[in-house]
Design an enzyme around this catalytic site. Structure first.
Site, short mmCIF file in Angstrom:
data_model
loop_
_atom_site.label_atom_id
_atom_site.label_comp_id
_atom_site.label_asym_id
_atom_site.label_seq_id
_atom_site.Cartn_x
_atom_site.Cartn_y
_atom_site.Cartn_z
N TYR A 260 -4.33 7.66 39.89
CA TYR A 260 -3.12 7.63 38.10
C TYR A 260 -3.30 9.22 37.84
O TYR A 260 -3.41 10.20 36.67
CB TYR A 260 -4.72 7.19 37.14
CG TYR A 260 -4.18 6.12 36.77
CD1 TYR A 260 -2.60 5.23 36.21
CD2 TYR A 260 -5.01 4.79 37.07
CE1 TYR A 260 -2.34 4.19 35.90
CE2 TYR A 260 -4.59 3.73 36.40
CZ TYR A 260 -3.33 3.85 36.31
OH TYR A 260 -3.36 2.28 36.02
N LYS B 74 -5.44 -6.20 37.16
CA LYS B 74 -6.60 -4.37 37.33
C LYS B 74 -7.96 -5.53 36.45
O LYS B 74 -7.12 -7.16 36.30
CB LYS B 74 -6.25 -4.56 35.71
CG LYS B 74 -5.13 -2.96 35.59
CD LYS B 74 -4.71 -2.17 33.88
CE LYS B 74 -3.57 -1.49 34.65
NZ LYS B 74 -3.57 -0.69 33.08
N HIS C 292 -0.70 -2.89 35.75
CA HIS C 292 -0.11 -1.84 36.01
C HIS C 292 1.45 -2.27 36.55
O HIS C 292 1.49 -3.30 37.70
CB HIS C 292 -0.92 -0.95 37.32
CG HIS C 292 -0.24 0.38 37.31
ND1 HIS C 292 0.15 1.48 36.94
CD2 HIS C 292 0.16 0.81 38.84
CE1 HIS C 292 1.10 1.87 37.30
NE2 HIS C 292 0.96 1.28 39.01
N ASN D 252 -5.62 -3.28 29.52
CA ASN D 252 -3.36 -4.20 29.35
C ASN D 252 -4.04 -5.59 30.58
O ASN D 252 -1.99 -5.45 31.15
CB ASN D 252 -3.02 -2.96 29.13
CG ASN D 252 -2.56 -2.32 30.18
OD1 ASN D 252 -2.95 -2.29 31.12
ND2 ASN D 252 -2.27 -1.04 29.36
N GLU E 115 3.53 4.84 45.08
CA GLU E 115 2.36 3.85 44.76
C GLU E 115 2.37 2.28 45.66
O GLU E 115 1.36 2.79 46.06
CB GLU E 115 2.66 3.24 43.50
CG GLU E 115 2.72 4.10 42.66
CD GLU E 115 2.89 3.78 41.29
OE1 GLU E 115 2.78 4.40 39.79
OE2 GLU E 115 2.76 2.69 40.59
#
Ligand code: UDP
Ligand code: MG
Length: 138
Positions: A54, A14, A120, A117, A131
């Site tokens: 998302y 990310k 993913h 964080n 995905e």
């Protein structure tokens, strides 16, 4: 007899991690833990694409910020392969909130907060296929 169960899963490094130049360290963690990186690309996505990716979270209070964030800077998307890689990647990533992540996990090591964080990972074999197609179907 143990059955082989080679799986592919989608991983994303990310923006918070790309921004801190953690791309290579995180890739090394995958390789050290037996994951093969079959495909990878560094891209920046539009907010509309983040919203699509998302969509499962569209009713959540954090959805808008999450989509702003994922589209805020470059990300590295990868197809990882290993036996039972979907669960294995979730284990290596650690809990969603880095505060709750186990020692030795990517999020414990590099995550800043629940929203930043660092990585993913697909949460099921079915979602991994969706995905992977999302980012790598031509
Ligand atoms: N997230 C957030 N606030 C929350 C829960 C989740 O900002 O209270 C973000 C976080 O970046 C997380 C992403 O939304 O990685 C997707 O949430 P999910 O529950 O699917 O967590 P994950 O599968 O990434 O562990
Ligand atoms: Mg998830």
């Amino acid at each position: 007899m143990t059955m082989s169960n080679l799986e592919q899963t989608l991983s994303i490094i990310k923006p918070d991690a790309v921004e801190r130049n953690l791309e290579n360290e995180i890739k090394e963690m995958f390789k050290t833990n037996g994951f093969k990186i079959l495909k990878e690309k560094k891209i920046q996505i539009e907010k509309s694409e983040a919203e699509k990716f998302y969509k499962v979270h569209e009713t959540k209070p954090f959805y808008n910020d999450l989509c702003d964030y994922l589209s805020s800077g470059p990300i590295v998307v990868m197809v990882l392969e290993k036996e039972n890689s979907v669960l294995g990647n979730r284990e290596l990533m650690g809990a969603t909130n880095p505060k709750d992540a186990e020692e030795g996990t990517i999020r414990k090591k590099y995550g800043i907060s629940i929203d930043k964080n660092s990585v993913h990972g697909s949460d099921s074999v079915e979602n991994a296929k969706i995905e992977i197609d999302f980012f790598f179907k031509d």
